[in-house]
Design a protein around this motif. Structure first.
Motif, PDB file in Angstrom:
ATOM      1  N   ASP A   1      41.746  60.904 -30.228  1.00 54.52           N
ATOM      2  CA  ASP A   1      42.910  60.017 -30.161  1.00 54.52           C
ATOM      3  C   ASP A   1      42.507  58.569 -30.452  1.00 54.52           C
ATOM      4  O   ASP A   1      43.173  57.865 -31.204  1.00 54.52           O
ATOM      5  CB  ASP A   1      43.560  60.097 -28.772  1.00 54.52           C
ATOM      6  CG  ASP A   1      44.302  61.420 -28.582  1.00 54.52           C
ATOM      7  OD1 ASP A   1      44.634  62.060 -29.613  1.00 54.52           O
ATOM      8  OD2 ASP A   1      44.518  61.822 -27.425  1.00 54.52           O
ATOM      9  N   GLU A   2      41.401  58.179 -29.825  1.00 54.80           N
ATOM     10  CA  GLU A   2      40.952  56.795 -30.005  1.00 54.80           C
ATOM     11  C   GLU A   2      40.590  56.517 -31.471  1.00 54.80           C
ATOM     12  O   GLU A   2      40.957  55.489 -32.030  1.00 54.80           O
ATOM     13  CB  GLU A   2      39.741  56.539 -29.095  1.00 54.80           C
ATOM     14  CG  GLU A   2      39.375  55.066 -29.022  1.00 54.80           C
ATOM     15  CD  GLU A   2      38.261  54.781 -28.014  1.00 54.80           C
ATOM     16  OE1 GLU A   2      38.131  55.531 -27.008  1.00 54.80           O
ATOM     17  OE2 GLU A   2      37.503  53.823 -28.250  1.00 54.80           O
ATOM     18  N   LEU A   3      39.888  57.479 -32.081  1.00 53.89           N
ATOM     19  CA  LEU A   3      39.477  57.294 -33.478  1.00 53.89           C
ATOM     20  C   LEU A   3      40.682  57.258 -34.405  1.00 53.89           C
ATOM     21  O   LEU A   3      40.724  56.507 -35.375  1.00 53.89           O
ATOM     22  CB  LEU A   3      38.506  58.410 -33.904  1.00 53.89           C
ATOM     23  CG  LEU A   3      37.158  58.430 -33.184  1.00 53.89           C
ATOM     24  CD1 LEU A   3      36.400  59.718 -33.515  1.00 53.89           C
ATOM     25  CD2 LEU A   3      36.311  57.220 -33.567  1.00 53.89           C
TER      26      LEU A   3
ATOM     27  N   HIS B   1      42.291  54.043 -36.647  1.00 55.38           N
ATOM     28  CA  HIS B   1      42.273  54.356 -38.086  1.00 55.38           C
ATOM     29  C   HIS B   1      40.856  54.589 -38.620  1.00 55.38           C
ATOM     30  O   HIS B   1      40.566  54.319 -39.778  1.00 55.38           O
ATOM     31  CB  HIS B   1      42.970  53.252 -38.909  1.00 55.38           C
ATOM     32  CG  HIS B   1      44.374  53.037 -38.476  1.00 55.38           C
ATOM     33  ND1 HIS B   1      45.369  53.937 -38.739  1.00 55.38           N
ATOM     34  CD2 HIS B   1      44.944  52.032 -37.762  1.00 55.38           C
ATOM     35  CE1 HIS B   1      46.510  53.505 -38.212  1.00 55.38           C
ATOM     36  NE2 HIS B   1      46.264  52.351 -37.606  1.00 55.38           N
ATOM     37  N   ILE B   2      39.970  55.044 -37.739  1.00 56.51           N
ATOM     38  CA  ILE B   2      38.620  55.391 -38.198  1.00 56.51           C
ATOM     39  C   ILE B   2      38.641  56.823 -38.736  1.00 56.51           C
ATOM     40  O   ILE B   2      37.971  57.151 -39.701  1.00 56.51           O
ATOM     41  CB  ILE B   2      37.616  55.242 -37.036  1.00 56.51           C
ATOM     42  CG1 ILE B   2      37.527  53.764 -36.650  1.00 56.51           C
ATOM     43  CG2 ILE B   2      36.238  55.777 -37.427  1.00 56.51           C
ATOM     44  CD1 ILE B   2      36.805  53.516 -35.367  1.00 56.51           C
ATOM     45  N   LEU B   3      39.468  57.661 -38.117  1.00 60.19           N
ATOM     46  CA  LEU B   3      39.699  59.015 -38.637  1.00 60.19           C
ATOM     47  C   LEU B   3      41.153  59.121 -39.077  1.00 60.19           C
ATOM     48  O   LEU B   3      42.003  58.363 -38.626  1.00 60.19           O
ATOM     49  CB  LEU B   3      39.437  60.056 -37.538  1.00 60.19           C
ATOM     50  CG  LEU B   3      38.020  60.587 -37.353  1.00 60.19           C
ATOM     51  CD1 LEU B   3      38.021  61.663 -36.269  1.00 60.19           C
ATOM     52  CD2 LEU B   3      37.462  61.159 -38.646  1.00 60.19           C
ATOM     53  N   GLY B   4      41.399  60.130 -39.919  1.00 60.80           N
ATOM     54  CA  GLY B   4      42.779  60.434 -40.288  1.00 60.80           C
ATOM     55  C   GLY B   4      43.233  59.752 -41.556  1.00 60.80           C
ATOM     56  O   GLY B   4      42.512  58.973 -42.156  1.00 60.80           O
TER      57      GLY B   4
ATOM     58  N   LYS C   1      31.975  53.749 -42.219  1.00 58.84           N
ATOM     59  CA  LYS C   1      32.766  53.283 -41.075  1.00 58.84           C
ATOM     60  C   LYS C   1      32.579  54.232 -39.895  1.00 58.84           C
ATOM     61  O   LYS C   1      32.745  53.829 -38.759  1.00 58.84           O
ATOM     62  CB  LYS C   1      34.243  53.102 -41.463  1.00 58.84           C
ATOM     63  CG  LYS C   1      34.990  54.367 -41.805  1.00 58.84           C
ATOM     64  CD  LYS C   1      36.489  54.085 -42.012  1.00 58.84           C
ATOM     65  CE  LYS C   1      37.201  55.398 -42.335  1.00 58.84           C
ATOM     66  NZ  LYS C   1      38.637  55.272 -42.460  1.00 58.84           N
ATOM     67  N   LEU C   2      32.225  55.477 -40.177  1.00 56.81           N
ATOM     68  CA  LEU C   2      31.979  56.409 -39.062  1.00 56.81           C
ATOM     69  C   LEU C   2      30.845  57.360 -39.418  1.00 56.81           C
ATOM     70  O   LEU C   2      30.810  57.909 -40.516  1.00 56.81           O
ATOM     71  CB  LEU C   2      33.252  57.229 -38.768  1.00 56.81           C
ATOM     72  CG  LEU C   2      33.115  58.335 -37.714  1.00 56.81           C
ATOM     73  CD1 LEU C   2      32.789  57.755 -36.339  1.00 56.81           C
ATOM     74  CD2 LEU C   2      34.406  59.157 -37.631  1.00 56.81           C
ATOM     75  N   ILE C   3      29.932  57.541 -38.485  1.00 52.43           N
ATOM     76  CA  ILE C   3      28.863  58.509 -38.707  1.00 52.43           C
ATOM     77  C   ILE C   3      28.746  59.415 -37.486  1.00 52.43           C
ATOM     78  O   ILE C   3      28.834  58.948 -36.346  1.00 52.43           O
ATOM     79  CB  ILE C   3      27.528  57.789 -39.024  1.00 52.43           C
ATOM     80  CG1 ILE C   3      26.519  58.739 -39.672  1.00 52.43           C
ATOM     81  CG2 ILE C   3      26.905  57.146 -37.789  1.00 52.43           C
ATOM     82  CD1 ILE C   3      25.356  58.019 -40.365  1.00 52.43           C
TER      83      ILE C   3
END
Lengths: 296, 339
Positions: A287-289, A293-296, B277-279
């Protein structure tokens, strides 16, 4: 007939290293580490042995290192090397890759009579891949690095397959040439049981000195001759044997690079958010990600 | 030392007219080093029909490009290239020479260092210029060649105090590439190629090279698996997670050595340095060599069954648990939330 010289190195088993093996001057206290045969060098030896089997010739191995490196030289005998050289002198201590390549190039000149000089691409303790090309330069030899396979040798030309960035290349190399071999090129053969029986009693000059010192009835030069006759002598070279060597170009003094500082790494720490490996924990993380907007 | 120059040189590697990214990255770093020295940045371009490349380097802050353009240099071969580089370095004594730690750079730089008696440090992760006191002697503006060393947990700073030329190799991705706002080009110095009987000791019979399909450097999300996954079978979990979140698969050096994943997907000091941005870092203990290649990621999620793993020291989110349990749970939950 093609003669090969293979440069081999005994390396610390980097899987078993802690910070404590570093000396105050930033160099490595190798005496404190389990030592193994650098694998790419072993593959280089395998290729040299195959050349010998296919075309005739000899395979000599040389190493620069402390006396205990003779264990690895015996392993070279177990695989099929004809002759072994231990280049050992306290004056070599602290050598960087440039000083090392200088000593090795002098030792190769001493051994002489070669068509191929082989080495592994790099040793696992430094991963620099510098000593092979630096030695080639000092010997005015051409080089092929990242060798995967020698396809054939005809009329003093070796057809070689090598890796390049993003692909492969086949080159024709006029002999003599220096080659560095990469991991996975050729699986080294197992030790021959018969050869182990013979060569386990191979000795360096230092071993024989010890024997002679412990037994007043034995004379060193006779012992050396006896072992030479039995082909069980690991030729042991120091700066006095390499008469051309320039003392200002070896050891710490002969090394342009110096270790200025060695620091243990301090992790930043303290900022990690601990997530429980449960549906709730992972769900909240997702949810946090998604919200950020880091995921999705 | 007296009479040293203030020139920073970058060997510009190109294949078939295309410049290697690492060379452009080094030009950007070289620009900073040259500014710090109040010196100038030079690109060294060797090849055939490559004048346009010499011109292109000005965008990256090069003041002067040294160009040797000759058919014998069309494709890289060790002897013509090292012979010309040796000559250039011996005659000009640049203070610093940088090479990409590519197959070409790792073959060429050591020959040049050997010939010119220069210090060379491989795979630097950081380069700085500082005044240094070494063995009670003061040295001004030395290049600090910084790299993780020896098994991890140690960062070594290497210097070349007493030789005029300091050299280093750097892996792709370690330095950041950028074009300068106001280029300041001075000249292209064309140097004549001199043929030599050793030029054709090595002949290229055939060559194939393809653009890597893997683009770790440009990927916004990367899922990195380590040796802790145990088997190639388990490593498929990494692919599954990457597929689910739209990321690229990568591995630690140990995972590459174990054959779980290809070398061109290795993240770390001797692989690629990434800044996504993410790893996701899974089954990786986090040795310094690995962290050097990924610690600048915006967000790091570490999954490891060992709560003491160093990777948790740099992670933003830490999950202590088995990959076999955590990853499927993550994928299921993520897919459900997207619905």
């Amino acid at each position: 007939m093609y003669n090969s010289i293979v440069m081999v190195k005994q390396v610390p088993d980097t899987a078993n290293i802690s910070g404590k093996v570093m000396k105050d001057d930033g160099t490595v206290n190798r005496a404190k580490l389990p030592a193994i045969f650098n694998h790419e060098d072993k593959e280089a030896l395998e290729i040299a042995l195959q050349i010998k089997e296919q075309y005739g010739g000899t395979v000599s191995v040389i190493t620069m290192g402390p006396p205990r490196a003779s264990d690895m030289l015996k392993e070279c005998f177990y695989m099929g090397a004809d002759k072994a050289y231990l280049i050992s002198d306290r004056k070599f201590a602290g050598s960087d890759t440039l000083a090392t390549s200088y000593v090795l190039s002098e030792a190769i000149k001493y051994v002489g009579n070669f068509d191929f000089v082989f080495a592994g691409r790099q040793a696992i303790d430094g991963d620099t891949a510098q000593v092979g090309p630096q030695t080639a330069e000092k010997l005015n030899l051409s080089q092929v690095t990242y060798v995967e396979e020698i396809l054939n040798v005809k009329n003093n030309v070796a057809r070689i397959k090598r890796k390049i960035d993003g692909g492969q290349e086949v080159v024709d190399a006029q002999l003599p040439v220096l080659l560095t071999v990469i991991k996975g090129a050729q699986e080294p053969r197992p030790f021959s049981a018969k050869k182990i029986m013979i060569y386990k009693s191979a000795k360096t000059l230092l071993d024989l000195e010890k024997i002679a010192n412990e037994n007043s009835l034995l004379y060193l030069d006779e012992l050396v001759q006896e072992y030479k006759d039995k082909n069980l002598y690991i030729e042991t070279l120091s700066t006095t044997d390499l008469s051309e060597i320039d003392d200002t170009r070896i050891g710490l003094h002969g090394s342009p690079t110096k270790v200025h500082k060695v620091e243990s790494v301090v992790l930043s720490g303290g900022e990690v958010t601990k997530i429980e490996p449960t549906e709730e924990g992972i769900g909240a993380l997702i949810d946090e990600l998604l919200n950020d907007h880091i995921l999705g | 030392m007296e009479n040293v120059t203030k020139e920073v040189w970058v060997f510009v590697e190109q294949h078939d007219g295309k410049v290697a990214d690492v060379s452009l990255e080094l030009l950007s770093k070289g620009r900073k080093l040259a500014d710090r020295l109040n010196g100038i940045l030079k690109a060294v371009v060797l090849g055939y029909n490559v004048k346009n490349i010499a011109e292109e380097t000005f965008k990256y802050g090069v003041n002067s490009a040294i160009l040797i353009d000759h058919p014998s240099l069309e494709k890289y071969r060790p002897l013509p290239f090292s012979r010309m580089m040796n000559k250039l370095v011996n005659e000009n004594k640049p203070r610093i020479v940088l090479f990409g730690a590519t197959v070409v750079g790792r073959g060429l730089a050591p020959r040049v260092a050997s010939n010119t008696v220069s210090g060379l440090t491989a795979d630097c992760t950081e380069l700085q210029i500082k005044d240094v006191t070494y063995l009670k002697k003061d040295y001004k503006d030395l290049l600090l060649q910084i790299r993780p060393a020896f098994g991890g947990n140690i960062i070594a700073t290497i210097i070349t105090p007493d030789n005029p030329v300091q050299m280093a190799t750097v892996r792709e991705g370690v330095m950041e590439m950028y074009e300068v706002e106001t280029p300041n080009p001075i000249s292209i110095e064309e140097v004549e190629y001199i043929e030599d009987s050793t030029d054709d000791l090595i002949k290229i019979v055939e060559q194939y090279r393809e653009e890597s399909k893997v683009n770790l450097k440009g990927a916004p999300i990367i899922v990195v698996g380590g040796y802790g996954l145990g088997t190639k079978e388990n490593f498929k979990l990494i692919q599954a997670l990457a597929d689910a979140v739209g990321g690229e698969v990568a591995g630690s050096r140990a995972a590459v050595d174990a054959g779980f994943v290809d070398h061109d997907r290795q993240v770390g000091q001797t692989g690629v340095t990434v800044r996504p941005k993410l790893i996701f870092s899974i089954g990786i203990s986090g040795a310094i060599q690995h962290r050097a290649g990924m610690q600048e990621a915006n967000k790091i999620i570490a999954i490891n069954s060992d709560p003491e793993a160093p990777i948790f020291g740099i992670a933003h989110y830490g999950i202590v648990g088995k990959a076999e349990e955590v990853i499927p749970k993550f994928i299921d939950l993520y897919k459900n939330k997207l619905k």
